[in-house]
Write a protein that holds these residues in place. Sequence first.
Motif, PDB file in Angstrom:
ATOM      1  N   SER A  24      -2.279   8.309   0.583  1.00  0.00           N
ATOM      2  CA  SER A  24      -1.346   9.284   0.003  1.00  0.00           C
ATOM      3  C   SER A  24      -2.042  10.333  -0.862  1.00  0.00           C
ATOM      4  CB  SER A  24      -0.289   8.553  -0.844  1.00  0.00           C
ATOM      5  OG  SER A  24      -0.894   7.870  -1.933  1.00  0.00           O
ATOM      6  N   TRP A  58       3.449   6.051  -4.230  1.00  0.00           N
ATOM      7  CA  TRP A  58       4.348   5.520  -3.206  1.00  0.00           C
ATOM      8  C   TRP A  58       5.298   6.626  -2.773  1.00  0.00           C
ATOM      9  CZ3 TRP A  58       3.669   1.382  -0.430  1.00  0.00           C
ATOM     10  CH2 TRP A  58       2.941   0.307  -0.934  1.00  0.00           C
ATOM     11  N   TRP A 102       0.289   4.226   1.422  1.00  0.00           N
ATOM     12  CA  TRP A 102      -0.047   4.394   0.006  1.00  0.00           C
ATOM     13  C   TRP A 102      -1.525   4.714  -0.172  1.00  0.00           C
ATOM     14  CZ3 TRP A 102      -3.298   1.172  -2.971  1.00  0.00           C
ATOM     15  CH2 TRP A 102      -3.331   1.491  -4.329  1.00  0.00           C
TER      16      TRP A 102
END
Length: 258
Positions: A178, A223, A175
């Motif tokens: 990301s 996510w 995460w």
Amino acid sequence: MDNGRRRNKLISTRPGERGAGETETENDEPPRHLPTSRSTTSTPVPPNRLSPLLFELSRHLSIVPAVFALCLHLYHIYRPPEIPPCPPERIDYIVAALWTILTGYQCLSLTTGLLVRWRVYYPPLATLIRLVSLQAICWPATHFTLTLLEHEKRPVIVWAIIGTTTCASKSVQIWVTSNLWWETLPNGTPGGALVDENDNINGNASEIKWRRFKGGQWGGRRWNWNPVVRKCMLPAGLLYCFMAWAEQLRREWSSAGC
């Protein structure tokens, strides 16, 4: 202001300037004027042939506890210890060895993912310090868990906890990183550039901005459940399944000898 000046804009710590007081780690609701990526082009660092070697050595330090534990478990598979009143059996050390393998793999993957991010945001020396500091936190934490839960008596439980925690940490790292990716250059050659919402590499700024801020706030992070499930949940789930079957088989073998 052109894109080049925007890309070279660093976060300032001088009062009164935009982004003053902010750090690389965004708050829950990051300010609009805080840059989402950094570049060290304004303060070039001389090339150092030693840096890649130090990065690799520091990155592989993350697997040292798991490697030592794996060697110990393999030895105990060959010669189980005698710890009264109920010493662990060979099947326990087989399962624990699998958990140590998963822990070592996830630790290396976690460190590699953070290294990618740190090399984007920081110069080599600061990146190296963070790599060593990460191991200075993980090693004592692993030792504390082994000591607190008495791994000599219950190796499976201890390493299942360590492996599960490492998988959870890996999901957080996915995460955290990301909002970083490599774009393909307009001529189609690989090894593109890191982009943010101010860049317009392929003449499609709206598409780049949508990808950057997919998921809402948190600096463009989101996510991505596909890699989380594939890299974190699935390996741990398979080992939990194997651990349950190993316990049932041990009960069958024990009852057969009665």
